[in-house]
Every structure is written in C-alpha cells, then in structure tokens.
Design a protein around this motif. Structure first.
Motif, PDB file in Angstrom:
ATOM      1  N   VAL A 160     -26.532 -51.819  14.079  1.00 29.34           N
ATOM      2  CA  VAL A 160     -25.515 -52.699  13.726  1.00 29.34           C
ATOM      3  C   VAL A 160     -24.327 -52.918  14.569  1.00 29.34           C
ATOM      4  CG1 VAL A 160     -24.712 -53.813  11.834  1.00 29.34           C
ATOM      5  CG2 VAL A 160     -26.754 -52.456  11.425  1.00 29.34           C
ATOM      6  N   LEU A 161     -23.980 -54.109  15.079  1.00 34.09           N
ATOM      7  CA  LEU A 161     -22.882 -53.993  15.875  1.00 34.09           C
ATOM      8  C   LEU A 161     -21.895 -54.701  14.885  1.00 34.09           C
ATOM      9  CD1 LEU A 161     -24.224 -55.874  18.933  1.00 34.09           C
ATOM     10  CD2 LEU A 161     -23.361 -53.589  18.716  1.00 34.09           C
ATOM     11  N   THR A 162     -20.745 -53.860  15.016  1.00 37.32           N
ATOM     12  CA  THR A 162     -19.580 -54.269  14.075  1.00 37.32           C
ATOM     13  C   THR A 162     -18.107 -54.419  15.152  1.00 37.32           C
ATOM     14  OG1 THR A 162     -18.900 -52.160  13.205  1.00 37.32           O
ATOM     15  CG2 THR A 162     -20.625 -53.592  11.851  1.00 37.32           C
ATOM     16  N   PHE A 163     -17.419 -55.257  14.579  1.00 30.30           N
ATOM     17  CA  PHE A 163     -16.232 -55.653  15.407  1.00 30.30           C
ATOM     18  C   PHE A 163     -14.971 -55.621  14.416  1.00 30.30           C
ATOM     19  CE2 PHE A 163     -19.467 -57.244  18.193  1.00 30.30           C
ATOM     20  CZ  PHE A 163     -18.923 -56.899  19.507  1.00 30.30           C
ATOM     21  N   ASP A 164     -13.889 -54.804  14.485  1.00 31.83           N
ATOM     22  CA  ASP A 164     -12.753 -54.715  13.597  1.00 31.83           C
ATOM     23  C   ASP A 164     -11.545 -55.485  14.343  1.00 31.83           C
ATOM     24  OD1 ASP A 164     -14.375 -53.202  12.058  1.00 31.83           O
ATOM     25  OD2 ASP A 164     -12.881 -51.341  11.912  1.00 31.83           O
ATOM     26  N   ASP A 165     -10.988 -56.233  13.461  1.00 31.49           N
ATOM     27  CA  ASP A 165      -9.585 -56.671  13.532  1.00 31.49           C
ATOM     28  C   ASP A 165      -9.480 -58.098  14.272  1.00 31.49           C
ATOM     29  OD1 ASP A 165      -8.852 -54.221  12.685  1.00 31.49           O
ATOM     30  OD2 ASP A 165      -8.323 -53.529  14.596  1.00 31.49           O
ATOM     31  N   ALA A 166     -10.502 -58.772  14.794  1.00 36.64           N
ATOM     32  CA  ALA A 166     -10.658 -60.245  15.232  1.00 36.64           C
ATOM     33  C   ALA A 166      -9.394 -60.140  16.336  1.00 36.64           C
ATOM     34  CB  ALA A 166      -9.890 -61.072  13.818  1.00 36.64           C
ATOM     35  N   TYR A 167      -9.770 -59.542  17.459  1.00 35.62           N
ATOM     36  CA  TYR A 167      -8.990 -59.636  18.604  1.00 35.62           C
ATOM     37  C   TYR A 167      -9.777 -61.032  19.508  1.00 35.62           C
ATOM     38  CZ  TYR A 167      -6.887 -54.760  18.420  1.00 35.62           C
ATOM     39  OH  TYR A 167      -6.334 -53.904  18.050  1.00 35.62           O
ATOM     40  N   ARG A 168      -8.591 -61.541  20.263  1.00 37.79           N
ATOM     41  CA  ARG A 168      -9.091 -62.732  20.730  1.00 37.79           C
ATOM     42  C   ARG A 168      -9.951 -62.458  21.867  1.00 37.79           C
ATOM     43  NH1 ARG A 168      -4.223 -65.063  20.993  1.00 37.79           N
ATOM     44  NH2 ARG A 168      -4.737 -66.430  19.593  1.00 37.79           N
ATOM     45  N   ASP A 169      -9.837 -61.358  22.456  1.00 39.40           N
ATOM     46  CA  ASP A 169     -10.855 -60.913  23.690  1.00 39.40           C
ATOM     47  C   ASP A 169     -12.233 -60.899  23.032  1.00 39.40           C
ATOM     48  OD1 ASP A 169     -11.227 -58.008  22.845  1.00 39.40           O
ATOM     49  OD2 ASP A 169      -9.252 -58.156  23.175  1.00 39.40           O
ATOM     50  N   ARG A 192     -24.127 -63.703  22.346  1.00 38.81           N
ATOM     51  CA  ARG A 192     -25.012 -64.871  22.162  1.00 38.81           C
ATOM     52  C   ARG A 192     -26.306 -64.821  23.328  1.00 38.81           C
ATOM     53  NH1 ARG A 192     -20.215 -69.413  21.522  1.00 38.81           N
ATOM     54  NH2 ARG A 192     -20.410 -69.533  19.320  1.00 38.81           N
ATOM     55  N   ALA A 193     -26.072 -64.198  24.509  1.00 41.01           N
ATOM     56  CA  ALA A 193     -26.834 -64.256  25.532  1.00 41.01           C
ATOM     57  C   ALA A 193     -28.040 -63.198  25.081  1.00 41.01           C
ATOM     58  CB  ALA A 193     -26.362 -63.861  26.770  1.00 41.01           C
ATOM     59  N   HIS A 194     -27.713 -62.181  24.264  1.00 42.80           N
ATOM     60  CA  HIS A 194     -28.823 -61.179  23.835  1.00 42.80           C
ATOM     61  C   HIS A 194     -29.275 -61.511  22.182  1.00 42.80           C
ATOM     62  CE1 HIS A 194     -28.451 -58.281  27.123  1.00 42.80           C
ATOM     63  NE2 HIS A 194     -27.194 -58.447  27.117  1.00 42.80           N
ATOM     64  N   GLU A 195     -28.803 -62.759  21.930  1.00 39.35           N
ATOM     65  CA  GLU A 195     -29.024 -63.077  20.500  1.00 39.35           C
ATOM     66  C   GLU A 195     -28.951 -61.969  19.560  1.00 39.35           C
ATOM     67  OE1 GLU A 195     -32.971 -64.601  20.577  1.00 39.35           O
ATOM     68  OE2 GLU A 195     -32.161 -66.515  21.508  1.00 39.35           O
ATOM     69  N   ALA A 196     -27.920 -61.155  19.705  1.00 41.36           N
ATOM     70  CA  ALA A 196     -27.856 -60.143  18.819  1.00 41.36           C
ATOM     71  C   ALA A 196     -26.737 -60.198  17.807  1.00 41.36           C
ATOM     72  CB  ALA A 196     -26.793 -58.979  19.884  1.00 41.36           C
ATOM     73  N   PRO A 197     -27.331 -59.784  16.361  1.00 41.70           N
ATOM     74  CA  PRO A 197     -26.233 -60.132  15.265  1.00 41.70           C
ATOM     75  C   PRO A 197     -25.153 -59.171  15.300  1.00 41.70           C
ATOM     76  CG  PRO A 197     -28.749 -59.938  14.582  1.00 41.70           C
ATOM     77  CD  PRO A 197     -28.622 -59.559  16.367  1.00 41.70           C
ATOM     78  N   PHE A 198     -24.158 -59.536  14.452  1.00 44.21           N
ATOM     79  CA  PHE A 198     -22.953 -58.772  14.443  1.00 44.21           C
ATOM     80  C   PHE A 198     -22.117 -58.897  13.278  1.00 44.21           C
ATOM     81  CE2 PHE A 198     -21.625 -62.540  16.899  1.00 44.21           C
ATOM     82  CZ  PHE A 198     -20.440 -62.544  16.477  1.00 44.21           C
ATOM     83  N   THR A 199     -21.299 -58.245  12.918  1.00 44.75           N
ATOM     84  CA  THR A 199     -20.051 -58.332  11.873  1.00 44.75           C
ATOM     85  C   THR A 199     -18.811 -58.289  12.276  1.00 44.75           C
ATOM     86  OG1 THR A 199     -21.732 -57.554  10.014  1.00 44.75           O
ATOM     87  CG2 THR A 199     -19.292 -57.563   9.674  1.00 44.75           C
TER      88      THR A 199
END
Length: 346
Positions: free
Chosen positions: A96-105, A115-122
């Motif tokens: 499961v891919l998760t990203f914290d903090d909402a960085y613009r990058d 999107r290219a890998h059609e990978a779900p994430f939170t």
C-alpha cells in the motif's frame, strides 16, 4: 549519515547479497507492507540535508513500482489490503502506497508515475498546511542552519552561539535543535520555533505555501480514482503531547474540513511523526473511538492477519531517501524481513 543508518545500509547489503528478501517473502506469514513516502523530487539533496530521509527521486519511485510487478507483488488500496488480511488464505503479497503532508511535488512528480502504473495510494492531509498556515518546522531549521555560519540557541535565559561552518557542525546543530523541539511540550516548541525563525527572518507561512499544495491543487488528487484522501490532523502536532480534548479536536476537525472541501469524509488516519514519542495507546483508542477504519504509525513492520485487531496502530515501512539503490526495493517489499529489522534497529 548517522551510525544507525550506516548499520541499516550494511544490513540491507548483506540481506540482498544473501537472497534473504526472497526467502522471507516465501516463508513469512506477512501478507503485505504499507510504504511511507513524503516528498518526490528530481534533484539530489544538498550535502547538508538532514531531511533527505523524507525524499526520493521520481526514477526510484518509478522503479519501485516496476520492480514490485516483477516480484508479483500487487499495489492495492488500504481498503483492499484489509480485505486481503481478512482472507483465510495468504494469497498474493501486496503493498500500500501512502504519502504524508500533501507536498506540492507529489502533484508534480509522483502523480504522473502513479497514474502510469495505475497504482492506488493514500494521501494524508494536514489541513492547516493546505490552508497555507502550517509550520514545517523540521525543514525550517534545516534551511536556517544551511545558510548560517553560526546560530544562536537560547535556553533558560542564556544564549549560546554555535558554529555551523562545516557539514559536521551543521549536522550537530540540527540534531541538537531537532531533538530539543521533539522533547518539548507543543506550546513550548511553538514558542521556541517562533523565536528561532524570527531571529533569522524566516517566514514559516511563506515556506508552507511554497512546499504544500493548496485546496485547488489538492482537488486533482481528491477526484482521482486511484487516490484515497486520509486525515493527518489540522496542525501536524504530536498528538501524545496534547491534552486529550485538543488531540481529539485536531483529529476530528481535520476530517470535518476535508469533508467540507471535497464532500469526502476520510476514514483513514495517519499520526503525525508516528513514533513512540508522538502516539501511543491513548491515541490508538482515540482513533478507534472517532470511527477511523485504520490509523497508521511510522513504526516499521509488515502486515499480518493479527493487525485486524490493531487497525488503529498499523506499522509502515519508510521508503527512506538514504536508501535509493535499486537492489534495496526487494528488502523494502519484504514485510516479514522488515519486521525483524525493525525489532533490531528500533
């Protein structure tokens, strides 16, 4: 790099050379892994960049997803991960891919790859950050120390001037101030941060607006079927340092704000910083009481069926910026192996 990270790197090398990741994936009862990411930046970090642990390069993220496919490891959403944990059969391993903090990058460099890998994430969102009034204090103290040849530390009415000419001096000064702030109660940390940044003309709100997406940019994530928006408090305070009611308000208000913006009420939560100093049994109980389906920490380890009884204290594995060699992906993807490494390294 600290002795701790040097030891971890040596362990990664040994594990990869001996083929242990594959063996653990075959024999371990671990069903999968939740990856923690923060920043995705194309440029390599500067020589002095203690927060480089929080950033990976786009080509490394791209390779991670490619390699996971080669290893027959599925990228799934948090909700699907829970379904797989509840299954009577082990099935295919997952991340499961998760990203914290909402960085613009994340918008600029991560989203096209996902999107290219059609990978779900939170994506876990601290709402004051997106409002442009957050305080990314860990980056602020790095930025100030990076450009100064000396800094002033004040404590108990005394001021000490600390040289920061060399990389070693800068790192020592950063470590000293970082851990002082981590150990202070939040009101005292905020006061110290204000004094330190004001003394060096550092605008925390401008920094926040530069690094973090605004609500309009965030809508591109909220409207993407691959993305699950999660809550990450309002101000990114360490919840264990707050009185109970303030901690509760930080959690529930972040959910209310995200729902007001997008019409989506987050059911997944990430504890800011996420280690033992930041969250514990009180916070785990609070997350469950508030109705979150899951809440993630930054304590390392894989996912096992028994985590269905501990859904508000889930472990994660950090895709650490110090470890971007491609061969390390096999280690990161082995939940059972990383559980053992976590016990050894803390």
């Amino acid at each position: 790099m600290s002795l701790k990270y040097a030891a971890i790197r040596a362990s990664f090398e040994l594990l990869w050379l001996t083929g242990m990741p594959r063996l653990f994936r075959l024999l371990s009862r671990s069903r999968g892994v939740i990856f923690t990411l923060h920043r995705v930046l194309p440029a390599p970090p500067a020589d002095f960049a203690p927060n480089a642990i929080l950033q990976v390069q786009p080509d490394f993220l791209d390779y991670c997803l490619e390699r996971l496919g080669e290893l027959d490891i599925d990228s799934v959403s948090l909700d699907e991960a829970l379904q797989r944990l509840a299954s009577s059969r082990k099935g295919r391993p997952f991340v499961v891919l998760t990203f914290d903090d909402a960085y613009r990058d994340n918008l600029q460099h991560a989203l096209p790859i996902l999107r290219a890998h059609e990978a779900p994430f939170t994506l876990y969102v601290p709402t004051a950050f997106v409002d442009g009034v957050g305080q990314l204090w860990w980056q602020a103290i790095e930025d100030i120390i990076a450009r100064q040849e000396a800094v002033a530390f004040s404590e108990a009415g005394e001021t000490e001037y600390v040289e920061t000419r060399t990389l070693a001096q800068k790192q020592e000064a950063f470590d000293r101030l970082y851990w002082r702030m981590r150990k202070l109660p939040e009101p005292e940390r905020l006061a110290l941060l204000n004094d330190f940044t004001t003394a060096y003309g550092y605008d925390l709100h401008r920094q926040c607006r530069e690094l973090i997406m605004d609500w309009q940019e965030l809508r591109q994530f909220a409207g993407d079927p691959l993305c699950t928006i999660g809550a990450h408090t309002v101000h990114h305070y360490e919840l264990a340092k707050l009185p109970l009611e303030q901690a509760r308000n930080e959690m529930i208000q972040s959910v209310d704000i995200i729902e007001a913006q997008f019409g989506i009420r987050p059911k997944h939560f990430s504890y800011p910083l996420g280690g033992p100093l930041s969250c514990g049994p009180r916070e785990f109980e609070l997350a469950a009481e508030l109705g979150f389906r899951t809440a993630v920490t930054t304590r390392p380890g894989g996912l096992y069926p028994h985590h269905l009884d501990k859904l508000c204290q889930l472990p994660r594995v950090s895709l650490n910026g110090y470890f971007q060699a491609r061969r390390y992906v096999d280690v990161f993807a082995s939940g059972g192996l990383f559980t053992q490494l976590g016990r050894l390294t803390g």
